[in-house]
Design a protein around this motif. Structure first.
Motif, PDB file in Angstrom:
ATOM      1  N   GLY A  24      42.305  46.555  42.326  1.00 64.20           N
ATOM      2  CA  GLY A  24      42.144  45.126  42.063  1.00 64.20           C
ATOM      3  C   GLY A  24      42.993  44.770  40.846  1.00 64.20           C
ATOM      4  N   ALA A  25      42.680  43.626  40.209  1.00 67.02           N
ATOM      5  CA  ALA A  25      43.448  43.173  39.052  1.00 67.02           C
ATOM      6  C   ALA A  25      43.496  44.239  37.956  1.00 67.02           C
ATOM      7  N   SER A  26      42.339  44.840  37.647  1.00 62.41           N
ATOM      8  CA  SER A  26      42.284  45.788  36.524  1.00 62.41           C
ATOM      9  C   SER A  26      43.110  47.026  36.820  1.00 62.41           C
ATOM     10  N   GLY A  27      42.908  47.630  37.986  1.00 62.48           N
ATOM     11  CA  GLY A  27      43.640  48.851  38.332  1.00 62.48           C
ATOM     12  C   GLY A  27      45.134  48.600  38.428  1.00 62.48           C
ATOM     13  N   ILE A  44      44.565  55.040  43.605  1.00 60.09           N
ATOM     14  CA  ILE A  44      43.921  55.038  44.928  1.00 60.09           C
ATOM     15  C   ILE A  44      42.941  53.861  45.016  1.00 60.09           C
ATOM     16  N   GLU A  45      42.981  53.193  46.139  1.00 55.56           N
ATOM     17  CA  GLU A  45      42.116  52.037  46.393  1.00 55.56           C
ATOM     18  C   GLU A  45      41.371  52.297  47.712  1.00 55.56           C
ATOM     19  N   LYS A  46      40.056  52.157  47.633  1.00 58.02           N
ATOM     20  CA  LYS A  46      39.196  52.476  48.787  1.00 58.02           C
ATOM     21  C   LYS A  46      39.449  51.582  50.003  1.00 58.02           C
ATOM     22  N   GLY A  47      39.685  50.293  49.756  1.00 52.50           N
ATOM     23  CA  GLY A  47      39.972  49.362  50.863  1.00 52.50           C
ATOM     24  C   GLY A  47      41.428  48.954  50.774  1.00 52.50           C
ATOM     25  N   GLN A  52      38.264  43.359  47.058  1.00 52.74           N
ATOM     26  CA  GLN A  52      36.959  42.902  46.553  1.00 52.74           C
ATOM     27  C   GLN A  52      37.131  41.659  45.672  1.00 52.74           C
ATOM     28  N   THR A  53      36.602  41.692  44.460  1.00 49.09           N
ATOM     29  CA  THR A  53      36.573  40.493  43.610  1.00 49.09           C
ATOM     30  C   THR A  53      37.948  39.857  43.402  1.00 49.09           C
ATOM     31  N   SER A  54      38.974  40.667  43.326  1.00 47.56           N
ATOM     32  CA  SER A  54      40.279  40.143  42.914  1.00 47.56           C
ATOM     33  C   SER A  54      40.947  39.229  43.938  1.00 47.56           C
ATOM     34  N   SER A  55      40.436  39.155  45.182  1.00 47.87           N
ATOM     35  CA  SER A  55      40.976  38.154  46.117  1.00 47.87           C
ATOM     36  C   SER A  55      39.978  37.024  46.327  1.00 47.87           C
ATOM     37  N   SER A  57      38.450  35.170  43.753  1.00 45.66           N
ATOM     38  CA  SER A  57      38.239  34.389  42.535  1.00 45.66           C
ATOM     39  C   SER A  57      38.453  32.906  42.839  1.00 45.66           C
ATOM     40  N   THR A  58      38.244  32.056  41.837  1.00 45.40           N
ATOM     41  CA  THR A  58      38.473  30.616  41.995  1.00 45.40           C
ATOM     42  C   THR A  58      39.958  30.298  41.831  1.00 45.40           C
ATOM     43  N   LYS A  59      40.746  31.307  41.541  1.00 43.45           N
ATOM     44  CA  LYS A  59      42.211  31.233  41.495  1.00 43.45           C
ATOM     45  C   LYS A  59      42.719  30.385  40.321  1.00 43.45           C
ATOM     46  N   LEU A  60      41.956  30.405  39.231  1.00 39.56           N
ATOM     47  CA  LEU A  60      42.380  29.688  38.027  1.00 39.56           C
ATOM     48  C   LEU A  60      42.899  30.675  36.995  1.00 39.56           C
ATOM     49  N   VAL A  61      43.986  30.298  36.355  1.00 37.27           N
ATOM     50  CA  VAL A  61      44.488  31.071  35.227  1.00 37.27           C
ATOM     51  C   VAL A  61      44.087  30.249  34.023  1.00 37.27           C
ATOM     52  N   THR A 194      39.891  56.825  49.119  1.00 37.53           N
ATOM     53  CA  THR A 194      38.680  56.685  48.314  1.00 37.53           C
ATOM     54  C   THR A 194      38.392  57.920  47.468  1.00 37.53           C
ATOM     55  N   LEU A 195      37.973  57.684  46.246  1.00 38.47           N
ATOM     56  CA  LEU A 195      37.594  58.772  45.348  1.00 38.47           C
ATOM     57  C   LEU A 195      36.235  59.319  45.803  1.00 38.47           C
ATOM     58  N   ASN A 196      36.145  60.635  46.010  1.00 37.45           N
ATOM     59  CA  ASN A 196      34.861  61.231  46.413  1.00 37.45           C
ATOM     60  C   ASN A 196      34.145  61.893  45.245  1.00 37.45           C
ATOM     61  N   GLY A 233      35.788  47.694  38.977  1.00 36.14           N
ATOM     62  CA  GLY A 233      35.095  46.394  38.892  1.00 36.14           C
ATOM     63  C   GLY A 233      33.588  46.546  39.085  1.00 36.14           C
ATOM     64  N   PRO A 234      33.037  45.837  40.069  1.00 37.34           N
ATOM     65  CA  PRO A 234      31.579  45.894  40.243  1.00 37.34           C
ATOM     66  C   PRO A 234      31.069  47.297  40.606  1.00 37.34           C
ATOM     67  N   PHE A 235      31.966  48.194  41.042  1.00 36.65           N
ATOM     68  CA  PHE A 235      31.557  49.537  41.475  1.00 36.65           C
ATOM     69  C   PHE A 235      31.667  50.569  40.350  1.00 36.65           C
ATOM     70  N   GLN A 341      32.023  39.004  43.790  1.00 34.92           N
ATOM     71  CA  GLN A 341      30.989  39.535  42.884  1.00 34.92           C
ATOM     72  C   GLN A 341      31.615  39.804  41.526  1.00 34.92           C
ATOM     73  N   ARG A 342      31.089  39.124  40.495  1.00 33.48           N
ATOM     74  CA  ARG A 342      31.646  39.280  39.148  1.00 33.48           C
ATOM     75  C   ARG A 342      31.175  40.599  38.555  1.00 33.48           C
ATOM     76  N   PRO A 343      32.125  41.373  38.013  1.00 29.56           N
ATOM     77  CA  PRO A 343      31.714  42.598  37.327  1.00 29.56           C
ATOM     78  C   PRO A 343      31.344  42.289  35.878  1.00 29.56           C
ATOM     79  N   LYS A 381      38.315  39.236  33.035  1.00 23.70           N
ATOM     80  CA  LYS A 381      38.618  38.248  34.071  1.00 23.70           C
ATOM     81  C   LYS A 381      40.075  38.387  34.485  1.00 23.70           C
ATOM     82  N   TRP A 382      40.421  37.766  35.609  1.00 17.42           N
ATOM     83  CA  TRP A 382      41.779  37.925  36.146  1.00 17.42           C
ATOM     84  C   TRP A 382      42.823  37.552  35.097  1.00 17.42           C
ATOM     85  N   THR A 383      42.607  36.397  34.447  1.00 14.94           N
ATOM     86  CA  THR A 383      43.600  35.865  33.517  1.00 14.94           C
ATOM     87  C   THR A 383      44.002  36.894  32.461  1.00 14.94           C
ATOM     88  N   THR A 384      43.056  37.746  32.056  1.00 16.96           N
ATOM     89  CA  THR A 384      43.345  38.679  30.955  1.00 16.96           C
ATOM     90  C   THR A 384      43.614  40.101  31.453  1.00 16.96           C
TER      91      THR A 384
HETATM   92  C1  FAD Z   1      33.450  34.000  42.204  1.00 24.41           C
HETATM   93  C2  FAD Z   1      34.400  34.461  41.150  1.00 24.41           C
HETATM   94  C3  FAD Z   1      35.353  33.598  40.651  1.00 24.41           C
HETATM   95  C4  FAD Z   1      36.238  34.027  39.671  1.00 24.41           C
HETATM   96  N1  FAD Z   1      37.199  33.191  39.252  1.00 24.41           N
HETATM   97  C5  FAD Z   1      38.087  33.568  38.316  1.00 24.41           C
HETATM   98  C6  FAD Z   1      39.130  32.699  37.932  1.00 24.41           C
HETATM   99  O1  FAD Z   1      39.280  31.599  38.460  1.00 24.41           O
HETATM  100  N2  FAD Z   1      39.983  33.141  36.967  1.00 24.41           N
HETATM  101  C7  FAD Z   1      39.854  34.361  36.373  1.00 24.41           C
HETATM  102  O2  FAD Z   1      40.642  34.667  35.469  1.00 24.41           O
HETATM  103  N3  FAD Z   1      38.891  35.233  36.752  1.00 24.41           N
HETATM  104  C8  FAD Z   1      38.007  34.873  37.723  1.00 24.41           C
HETATM  105  N4  FAD Z   1      37.039  35.735  38.148  1.00 24.41           N
HETATM  106  C9  FAD Z   1      36.991  37.080  37.589  1.00 24.41           C
HETATM  107  C10 FAD Z   1      37.998  38.019  38.282  1.00 24.41           C
HETATM  108  O3  FAD Z   1      38.135  37.732  39.642  1.00 24.41           O
HETATM  109  C11 FAD Z   1      37.543  39.460  38.109  1.00 24.41           C
HETATM  110  O4  FAD Z   1      37.284  39.708  36.753  1.00 24.41           O
HETATM  111  C12 FAD Z   1      38.604  40.458  38.568  1.00 24.41           C
HETATM  112  O5  FAD Z   1      39.081  40.143  39.848  1.00 24.41           O
HETATM  113  C13 FAD Z   1      38.007  41.857  38.574  1.00 24.41           C
HETATM  114  O6  FAD Z   1      39.000  42.752  38.989  1.00 24.41           O
HETATM  115  P1  FAD Z   1      38.699  44.306  39.063  1.00 24.41           P
HETATM  116  O7  FAD Z   1      39.962  44.966  39.426  1.00 24.41           O
HETATM  117  O8  FAD Z   1      38.034  44.752  37.820  1.00 24.41           O
HETATM  118  O9  FAD Z   1      37.606  44.455  40.224  1.00 24.41           O
HETATM  119  P2  FAD Z   1      37.852  44.407  41.850  1.00 24.41           P
HETATM  120  O10 FAD Z   1      38.813  43.363  42.232  1.00 24.41           O
HETATM  121  O11 FAD Z   1      36.519  44.368  42.462  1.00 24.41           O
HETATM  122  O12 FAD Z   1      38.548  45.796  42.097  1.00 24.41           O
HETATM  123  C14 FAD Z   1      37.860  47.023  42.088  1.00 24.41           C
HETATM  124  C15 FAD Z   1      38.399  47.848  43.237  1.00 24.41           C
HETATM  125  O13 FAD Z   1      37.889  49.177  43.156  1.00 24.41           O
HETATM  126  C16 FAD Z   1      37.814  49.659  44.477  1.00 24.41           C
HETATM  127  N5  FAD Z   1      36.951  50.830  44.541  1.00 24.41           N
HETATM  128  C17 FAD Z   1      35.600  50.877  44.381  1.00 24.41           C
HETATM  129  N6  FAD Z   1      35.157  52.149  44.553  1.00 24.41           N
HETATM  130  C18 FAD Z   1      36.251  52.921  44.805  1.00 24.41           C
HETATM  131  C19 FAD Z   1      36.428  54.309  45.092  1.00 24.41           C
HETATM  132  N7  FAD Z   1      35.400  55.159  45.151  1.00 24.41           N
HETATM  133  N8  FAD Z   1      37.683  54.771  45.319  1.00 24.41           N
HETATM  134  C20 FAD Z   1      38.743  53.920  45.288  1.00 24.41           C
HETATM  135  N9  FAD Z   1      38.622  52.592  45.032  1.00 24.41           N
HETATM  136  C21 FAD Z   1      37.390  52.099  44.794  1.00 24.41           C
HETATM  137  C22 FAD Z   1      37.250  48.465  45.248  1.00 24.41           C
HETATM  138  O14 FAD Z   1      37.503  48.572  46.636  1.00 24.41           O
HETATM  139  C23 FAD Z   1      37.965  47.292  44.595  1.00 24.41           C
HETATM  140  O15 FAD Z   1      39.112  46.861  45.311  1.00 24.41           O
HETATM  141  C24 FAD Z   1      36.154  35.345  39.152  1.00 24.41           C
HETATM  142  C25 FAD Z   1      35.194  36.215  39.661  1.00 24.41           C
HETATM  143  C26 FAD Z   1      34.346  35.792  40.666  1.00 24.41           C
HETATM  144  C27 FAD Z   1      33.357  36.742  41.240  1.00 24.41           C
END
Ligand code: FAD
Length: 514
Positions: A24-27, A44-47, A52-55, A57-61, A194-196, A233-235, A341-343, A381-384
């Protein structure tokens, strides 16, 4: 090597320094930063990427006008710093891939003179914090000016409004552009992997190998690495528990639902900020391509890989939309829905094993488990995403690799497709194509769009600008493996109009095996 699975699998023959879990955004941010610092990176990305969360979002920077309000009300310096950082990142995000992100005007209607003054002052402070990186100065608007910008706004009792600017971006494709940039710089990037489990050193219990499965072939791998970064993220807690079962959970999940209506419910290009719902939330009505996005909610939830919208959530969002819009929408006007789902990071519950244990909920935190040396990037959050990645790498180098921090090079790093100066040449070469196809190709692929011009340019659906040649391109250069990868993330039409997405899939079943 191209950004496809066969080419990436070949890269597995080489050794790696770092394994990043999560695409996602963080990785993605960590993968690019680490590769540019000279590390040999496996992600490595499981899906699918950003699945997940990173597609969802409300799509605001954005800097977060709500955080600013809290910062002022509580005189909270930390919150001010968060807004400052996010506002500066806003510009960097817009600059590094301009085809995927642009400024967005947002209007806040005011119903009392006090409100008008309050929001005017608030937005003025927002501009001030942005300083030289401000997109455009905010300003007060008369009723007539508001009607011109938002012809569908219900003007009953409105005393005036405040217009301000943030950014809007294509979240799923932005993650892809970062990952493609990391890959081009040398990283090995794989979706559906996926990481096991981890193999730990018997003496120190530090992680020394990662065990993962390629979900498309079923093959398992055990790969030695110097460090592991958990960007799930949430996982996050699941991976933390695999690394060290004694670690207490740190994440809380909150769900955010969106509904999508057609643009005729909210014509124009100005978004609406509903600053306070009856239950104290903020809701946005945002023009989004040929549609309008309404969201979001914020409720505690349990972790899920496919969160679905509830009927009550649709009613709630429609209710607020209809309070502010002259053209009323019903459930049958909803073209699509999606839930993210917000982490959220909660207070450290057990300080014994983590390096940083401040007890307040904060924006993001890098945690290093003292035993396994797993590095977890949590919250944010995505922006940062970019500063989160830089903080992660700095901590990793200091605490795990025990070396001086190497410079972060992502600030002015153009992402794949981000060469905006190529746009006039593209438009000249694509002049024979219908305007909607030209717009779509540039807005989707940016300076990579030239590659599509020599492909099969027949439309795959009469109502849409997508062309047949894109499908091969997406498989070979963007690692798309199934219709969902294309419809939900590479094109995103599945998040805007479920009927059209189903029709594409039905007409072109043969494009993907499943
Ligand atoms: C409703 C909503 C609206 C938002 N709107 C905004 C916004 O407008 N602007 C903004 O800046 N931020 C926004 N955010 C926050 C932002 O979207 C998140 O902070 C950000 O997308 C989180 O990214 P992430 O990579 O940490 O998590 P994720 O995108 O969830 O990525 C984590 C990834 O880890 C993978 N994973 C999990 N387990 C494993 C495993 N065992 N092996 C391999 N891969 C695994 C998952 O499949 C997933 O793809 C919003 C969040 C939500 C929920």
């Amino acid at each position: 090597m191209a950004f496809n699975r066969p080419d990436q699998l070949k890269k597995l023959e080489a050794p790696f320094d770092l394994c990043i879990i999560g695409g996602g955004a963080s990785g993605a941010g960590v993968a690019l930063d680490a590769t540019l610092r000279g590390y040999r990176v496996l992600l490595i990305e499981k899906g699918d990427f950003a699945t997940q969360t990173s597609s969802k979002s409300t799509k605001l920077v954005h800097g977060g006008v709500r955080y600013l309000e809290q910062a002022v009300k509580k005189l909270d310096w930390q919150q001010f710093k968060m807004v400052y950082k996010a506002l500066h990142e806003r510009n960097i995000l817009l600059q590094n891939a301009p085809f995927l992100a642009h400024p967005l005007a947002l209007l806040t209607p005011c119903y009392t003179w006090f409100d008008r003054m309050y929001y005017r002052m608030g937005m003025w402070v927002y501009d001030l914090i942005a300083g030289r990186t401000n997109l455009e100065p905010s300003r007060g608007l008369s009723q007539r000016q508001m009607r011109a910008l938002c012809p569908s706004l219900e003007m009953h009792h409105v005393r005036g409004g405040v217009l301000y600017y943030d950014g809007q971006f294509n979240d799923a494709r932005y993650a892809l552009a970062i990952l493609q940039a990391a890959e081009a710089a040398g990283a090995c990037i794989l979706n559906y992997a996926t990481l096991n489990s981890f193999v730990h050193s018997p003496k120190s219990l530090k992680i020394k190998e990662v065990c993962w499965t390629d979900l498309l072939s079923g093959q398992t791998y055990q790969i030695p690495v110097k460090a592991v970064i958990n960007a799930t993220g949430p996982f996050t807690d699941h991976i933390r528990a695999l690394a060290n079962p004694k670690l207490k959970p740190r994440m809380k999940v909150s769900r955010g639902a969106h509904i999508v209506l057609s643009a005729d419910f909210w014509p124009g290009s100005t978004a609406l900020l509903i600053p306070k719902t009856d239950d104290g939330r903020v809701i946005f009505v945002i023009p989004w391509r040929e549609y309008v996005l309404v969201g979001t909610t914020d409720d505690p939830d349990s972790l899920s890989e496919s969160p679905e919208i509830l009927s009550d959530e649709i009613d709630y969002l429609l209710d607020y939309f209809n309070r502010y819009a002259t053209k009323k929408a019903t459930k049958k006007d909803v073209n699509a829905t999606f839930v993210g789902q917000r982490p959220l990071l909660q207070a450290a519950l057990d300080s014994a094993l983590s390096t940083d244990t401040k007890s307040l909920v904060r924006d993001h935190e890098v945690e290093i488990d003292g035993r396994s040396k797993l590095v977890s990037i949590m919250g944010g959050k995505w922006t940062t995403y970019r500063v989160m990645a830089a903080d992660t790498l700095d901590e990793l180098e200091r605490e795990v690799l025990h070396k001086a921090a190497s410079p972060c090079r992502t600030q002015d790093y153009t992402l794949v497709g981000g060469y905006e100066n190529e746009k006039p040449r593209f438009l000249a070469e694509a002049a024979h194509l219908p305007a909607d196809v030209q717009t779509h190709l540039w807005a989707t692929y940016g300076s990579q769009a030239f590659a599509l011009l020599s492909s099969d340019l027949t439309r795959i659906h009469p109502e849409l600008p997508y062309v047949a040649g894109e499908l091969d391109y997406l498989k070979v250069h963007e690692m798309a493996t199934c219709w969902d990868d294309v419809l939900m993330r590479r094109w995103g039409i599945g998040l805007r109009n479920e009927r059209l997405a189903e029709e594409i899939k039905a007409n072109k079943k043969e494009a993907f095996a499943s």
